[in-house]
Design a protein around this motif. Structure first.
Motif, PDB file in Angstrom:
ATOM      1  N   PRO A  45       0.825  -1.215   0.000  1.00 45.10           N
ATOM      2  CA  PRO A  45       0.000   0.000   0.000  1.00 45.10           C
ATOM      3  C   PRO A  45       0.854   1.259   0.000  1.00 45.10           C
ATOM      4  N   GLN A  46       0.357   2.280  -0.671  1.00 42.34           N
ATOM      5  CA  GLN A  46       1.025   3.573  -0.670  1.00 42.34           C
ATOM      6  C   GLN A  46       0.852   4.218   0.705  1.00 42.34           C
ATOM      7  N   PRO A  47       1.751   5.119   1.085  1.00 38.02           N
ATOM      8  CA  PRO A  47       1.683   5.708   2.432  1.00 38.02           C
ATOM      9  C   PRO A  47       0.338   6.358   2.762  1.00 38.02           C
ATOM     10  N   ASP A  48      -0.303   6.965   1.781  1.00 32.43           N
ATOM     11  CA  ASP A  48      -1.573   7.661   2.034  1.00 32.43           C
ATOM     12  C   ASP A  48      -2.775   6.858   1.535  1.00 32.43           C
ATOM     13  N   HIS A  49      -2.685   5.528   1.596  1.00 28.95           N
ATOM     14  CA  HIS A  49      -3.748   4.681   1.051  1.00 28.95           C
ATOM     15  C   HIS A  49      -5.056   4.808   1.832  1.00 28.95           C
ATOM     16  N   ALA A  50      -6.159   4.598   1.131  1.00 29.76           N
ATOM     17  CA  ALA A  50      -7.477   4.591   1.769  1.00 29.76           C
ATOM     18  C   ALA A  50      -7.656   3.270   2.519  1.00 29.76           C
ATOM     19  N   VAL A  51      -8.348   3.327   3.630  1.00 36.35           N
ATOM     20  CA  VAL A  51      -8.592   2.121   4.423  1.00 36.35           C
ATOM     21  C   VAL A  51      -9.952   1.553   4.040  1.00 36.35           C
ATOM     22  N   ILE A  52      -9.955   0.314   3.613  1.00 35.96           N
ATOM     23  CA  ILE A  52     -11.192  -0.374   3.239  1.00 35.96           C
ATOM     24  C   ILE A  52     -11.734  -1.062   4.481  1.00 35.96           C
ATOM     25  N   LYS A  53     -13.013  -0.895   4.736  1.00 37.24           N
ATOM     26  CA  LYS A  53     -13.638  -1.528   5.901  1.00 37.24           C
ATOM     27  C   LYS A  53     -14.007  -2.963   5.539  1.00 37.24           C
ATOM     28  N   TRP A  54     -13.594  -3.901   6.388  1.00 36.19           N
ATOM     29  CA  TRP A  54     -13.850  -5.321   6.163  1.00 36.19           C
ATOM     30  C   TRP A  54     -14.791  -5.852   7.233  1.00 36.19           C
ATOM     31  N   TYR A  55     -15.677  -6.760   6.824  1.00 37.47           N
ATOM     32  CA  TYR A  55     -16.680  -7.347   7.708  1.00 37.47           C
ATOM     33  C   TYR A  55     -16.549  -8.869   7.676  1.00 37.47           C
ATOM     34  N   PRO A  56     -16.913  -9.535   8.763  1.00 35.62           N
ATOM     35  CA  PRO A  56     -16.873 -11.004   8.737  1.00 35.62           C
ATOM     36  C   PRO A  56     -17.743 -11.542   7.599  1.00 35.62           C
ATOM     37  N   SER A  57     -17.268 -12.572   6.956  1.00 38.64           N
ATOM     38  CA  SER A  57     -18.017 -13.189   5.860  1.00 38.64           C
ATOM     39  C   SER A  57     -19.262 -13.864   6.414  1.00 38.64           C
ATOM     40  N   SER A  58     -20.361 -13.692   5.715  1.00 41.41           N
ATOM     41  CA  SER A  58     -21.602 -14.353   6.126  1.00 41.41           C
ATOM     42  C   SER A  58     -22.273 -14.943   4.891  1.00 41.41           C
ATOM     43  N   PRO A  59     -22.936 -16.070   5.041  1.00 40.97           N
ATOM     44  CA  PRO A  59     -23.581 -16.715   3.884  1.00 40.97           C
ATOM     45  C   PRO A  59     -24.839 -15.961   3.450  1.00 40.97           C
ATOM     46  N   ARG A  60     -24.669 -14.961   2.599  1.00 41.13           N
ATOM     47  CA  ARG A  60     -25.792 -14.144   2.148  1.00 41.13           C
ATOM     48  C   ARG A  60     -26.424 -14.657   0.862  1.00 41.13           C
ATOM     49  N   ALA A  61     -25.717 -15.495   0.134  1.00 43.50           N
ATOM     50  CA  ALA A  61     -26.218 -15.950  -1.159  1.00 43.50           C
ATOM     51  C   ALA A  61     -25.883 -17.422  -1.357  1.00 43.50           C
ATOM     52  N   VAL A  62     -26.725 -18.095  -2.135  1.00 42.23           N
ATOM     53  CA  VAL A  62     -26.487 -19.514  -2.432  1.00 42.23           C
ATOM     54  C   VAL A  62     -25.310 -19.658  -3.386  1.00 42.23           C
ATOM     55  N   ARG A  63     -25.241 -18.766  -4.370  1.00 37.63           N
ATOM     56  CA  ARG A  63     -24.167 -18.818  -5.366  1.00 37.63           C
ATOM     57  C   ARG A  63     -23.434 -17.493  -5.444  1.00 37.63           C
ATOM     58  N   VAL A  64     -22.121 -17.593  -5.525  1.00 41.29           N
ATOM     59  CA  VAL A  64     -21.270 -16.414  -5.681  1.00 41.29           C
ATOM     60  C   VAL A  64     -20.319 -16.691  -6.830  1.00 41.29           C
ATOM     61  N   ARG A  65     -20.222 -15.750  -7.742  1.00 40.36           N
ATOM     62  CA  ARG A  65     -19.311 -15.883  -8.884  1.00 40.36           C
ATOM     63  C   ARG A  65     -18.067 -15.043  -8.634  1.00 40.36           C
ATOM     64  N   VAL A  66     -16.911 -15.669  -8.735  1.00 43.09           N
ATOM     65  CA  VAL A  66     -15.644 -14.947  -8.607  1.00 43.09           C
ATOM     66  C   VAL A  66     -15.308 -14.389  -9.988  1.00 43.09           C
ATOM     67  N   ARG A  67     -15.289 -13.052 -10.095  1.00 40.22           N
ATOM     68  CA  ARG A  67     -15.059 -12.384 -11.381  1.00 40.22           C
ATOM     69  C   ARG A  67     -13.578 -12.142 -11.653  1.00 40.22           C
ATOM     70  N   ASP A  68     -12.793 -11.954 -10.600  1.00 38.57           N
ATOM     71  CA  ASP A  68     -11.358 -11.719 -10.722  1.00 38.57           C
ATOM     72  C   ASP A  68     -10.730 -12.077  -9.384  1.00 38.57           C
ATOM     73  N   TYR A  69      -9.423 -12.235  -9.368  1.00 35.36           N
ATOM     74  CA  TYR A  69      -8.748 -12.623  -8.127  1.00 35.36           C
ATOM     75  C   TYR A  69      -7.284 -12.223  -8.193  1.00 35.36           C
ATOM     76  N   THR A  70      -6.664 -12.158  -7.025  1.00 34.99           N
ATOM     77  CA  THR A  70      -5.235 -11.905  -6.948  1.00 34.99           C
ATOM     78  C   THR A  70      -4.534 -13.219  -6.617  1.00 34.99           C
ATOM     79  N   CYS A  71      -3.233 -13.234  -6.766  1.00 34.04           N
ATOM     80  CA  CYS A  71      -2.456 -14.442  -6.537  1.00 34.04           C
ATOM     81  C   CYS A  71      -2.544 -14.869  -5.075  1.00 34.04           C
ATOM     82  N   ALA A  72      -2.706 -16.148  -4.853  1.00 33.94           N
ATOM     83  CA  ALA A  72      -2.832 -16.698  -3.497  1.00 33.94           C
ATOM     84  C   ALA A  72      -1.495 -17.145  -2.925  1.00 33.94           C
ATOM     85  N   CYS A  73      -0.386 -16.679  -3.501  1.00 35.88           N
ATOM     86  CA  CYS A  73       0.923 -17.088  -2.991  1.00 35.88           C
ATOM     87  C   CYS A  73       1.324 -16.303  -1.740  1.00 35.88           C
ATOM     88  N   LYS A  74       0.589 -15.262  -1.421  1.00 36.66           N
ATOM     89  CA  LYS A  74       0.850 -14.469  -0.214  1.00 36.66           C
ATOM     90  C   LYS A  74      -0.164 -14.845   0.861  1.00 36.66           C
TER      91      LYS A  74
END
Length: 99
Positions: free
Chosen positions: A19-48
């Motif tokens: 992150p850049q020094p002046d980056h915006a902070v994204i608010k994160w919430y615990p995951s909850s099962p809101r939908a039966v199906r979720v489509r992943v449209r894009d993703y980042t590498c899971a090596c980290k």
């Protein structure tokens, strides 16, 4: 011998920059099962230990964050919102202006 928190790199997905020094902070919430199906449209590498998925369900978009640490996996989500709103957050993750 690899350390326990080293995962192989897929070498096809984007790596999230620091992150850049002046980056915006994204608010994160615990995951909850809101939908039966979720489509992943894009993703980042899971090596980290932390990686992200841009998700869609029922006309709503959100970002799923997965963090792996101390033998635990924590899954959190951004707010569910319109495509335009969430794509702006997704772009900020990918260019380091949001975290």
């Amino acid at each position: 011998m690899p350390k326990p928190l080293d995962w192989p790199c897929c070498q096809i997905a984007v790596h999230v920059p620091d992150p850049q020094p002046d980056h915006a902070v994204i608010k994160w919430y615990p995951s909850s099962p809101r939908a039966v199906r979720v489509r992943v449209r894009d993703y980042t590498c899971a090596c980290k230990p932390t990686f992200y998925e841009l998700c869609q369900s029922g006309g709503q978009y959100f970002i799923r964050r997965t963090r792996r640490f101390r033998q635990k996996v924590v899954i959190e989500e951004s707010l569910w919102n319109t495509q335009a709103s969430v794509l702006a957050i997704w772009s900020s993750l990918l260019d380091g202006t949001g975290r």
